[in-house]
Design a protein around this motif. Structure first.
Motif, PDB file in Angstrom:
ATOM      1  N   LYS A  25       1.085  -0.771   0.002  1.00 28.03           N
ATOM      2  CA  LYS A  25       0.098  -0.368  -0.085  1.00 28.03           C
ATOM      3  C   LYS A  25       0.916   0.798  -0.310  1.00 28.03           C
ATOM      4  CE  LYS A  25      -2.853   0.623   3.472  1.00 28.03           C
ATOM      5  NZ  LYS A  25      -3.776   0.786   4.659  1.00 28.03           N
ATOM      6  N   THR A  28       2.026   1.366  -3.687  1.00 32.39           N
ATOM      7  CA  THR A  28       1.415   1.631  -4.553  1.00 32.39           C
ATOM      8  C   THR A  28       0.597   2.759  -4.456  1.00 32.39           C
ATOM      9  OG1 THR A  28       0.455   0.037  -4.370  1.00 32.39           O
ATOM     10  CG2 THR A  28       1.984  -0.794  -5.371  1.00 32.39           C
ATOM     11  N   ILE A  30      -2.755   1.243  -3.254  1.00 30.25           N
ATOM     12  CA  ILE A  30      -3.398   0.724  -3.509  1.00 30.25           C
ATOM     13  C   ILE A  30      -4.424  -0.083  -2.034  1.00 30.25           C
ATOM     14  CG2 ILE A  30      -4.799  -1.148  -4.664  1.00 30.25           C
ATOM     15  CD1 ILE A  30      -2.402  -1.170  -7.222  1.00 30.25           C
ATOM     16  N   ASN A 130     -10.093   2.166 -11.983  1.00 27.94           N
ATOM     17  CA  ASN A 130      -8.613   2.164 -11.814  1.00 27.94           C
ATOM     18  C   ASN A 130      -8.563   0.425 -11.528  1.00 27.94           C
ATOM     19  OD1 ASN A 130      -8.007   4.855 -10.912  1.00 27.94           O
ATOM     20  ND2 ASN A 130      -8.527   4.976  -9.109  1.00 27.94           N
ATOM     21  N   GLU A 132      -7.398  -0.839 -13.498  1.00 25.97           N
ATOM     22  CA  GLU A 132      -4.832  -1.775 -13.571  1.00 25.97           C
ATOM     23  C   GLU A 132      -5.116  -1.843 -12.271  1.00 25.97           C
ATOM     24  OE1 GLU A 132      -5.640   2.543 -13.374  1.00 25.97           O
ATOM     25  OE2 GLU A 132      -7.033   1.225 -14.784  1.00 25.97           O
ATOM     26  N   LYS A 133      -5.523  -1.379 -11.291  1.00 28.90           N
ATOM     27  CA  LYS A 133      -5.080  -1.219  -9.879  1.00 28.90           C
ATOM     28  C   LYS A 133      -5.577  -2.646  -8.592  1.00 28.90           C
ATOM     29  CE  LYS A 133      -4.027   3.876  -8.749  1.00 28.90           C
ATOM     30  NZ  LYS A 133      -4.681   4.716  -7.611  1.00 28.90           N
TER      31      LYS A 133
END
Length: 160
Positions: A25, A28, A30, A130, A132-133
């Motif tokens: 986290k 990234t 995310i 999002n 892709e995340k």
């Protein structure tokens, strides 16, 4: 294979995935999976809401966090039972890092083809914000889960 082995392997693998989600986290940005929302979804099953694309807009429910976390670890134990059954009973081999990793990636079928669509994210989560995340987090978390299956077996055997 016994219940203690299944639970040990499942808990270690699931915890490895959770630790990975928290560790990645800061790098990234995310966020980790939201298990309380999963608990809200599971609680909603009693009202027939298996497909619930509005789950994120529903109010929080009492007990959703423990239900979500328990469901998450229960699924980890079920996957561990399937993994050990396949590897030991059917393939007549032993858990390895490679077969654990491959099995972990196979477990992506459940969120990609069932859970994400049921929660409104579409197949593979491609309709989510999002995507892709979400794909990165799902694939990496399930890969780490798979490696955790092997580490869990080593831990159960007293080798780790």
């Amino acid at each position: 294979m016994n219940l203690l082995e299944i639970l040990t392997v499942g808990v270690v693998a699931t915890a490895a995935s959770d630790i990975w989600q928290q560790a990645q986290k800061p790098l990234t940005g995310i966020p980790a999976a939201n298990w309380p929302v999963t608990g809200r979804w599971v609680i909603g099953w009693r009202d027939g809401r298996i497909y619930d694309p509005m789950i994120g807009k529903r109010p929080s429910l009492k007990g959703e966090a423990p239900v979500g976390w328990a469901f998450h670890y229960l699924i980890g134990a079920v996957y561990a039972a399937l993994y050990l059954s396949f590897v030991v009973v059917i393939a007549k081999t032993v858990p390895t890092l490679l077969n654990g990793l491959l099995f972990g990636l196979v477990t992506l079928l459940a969120p990609f083809l069932f859970m994400k669509p049921a929660l409104g994210g579409g197949f593979f989560g491609l309709r989510a914000p999002n995507p892709e995340k979400g794909l990165f987090l799902s694939i990496s978390a399930h890969a780490v889960f798979g490696m955790g299956l092997y580490l869990g077996e080593l831990f159960y055997q007293g080798l780790f």
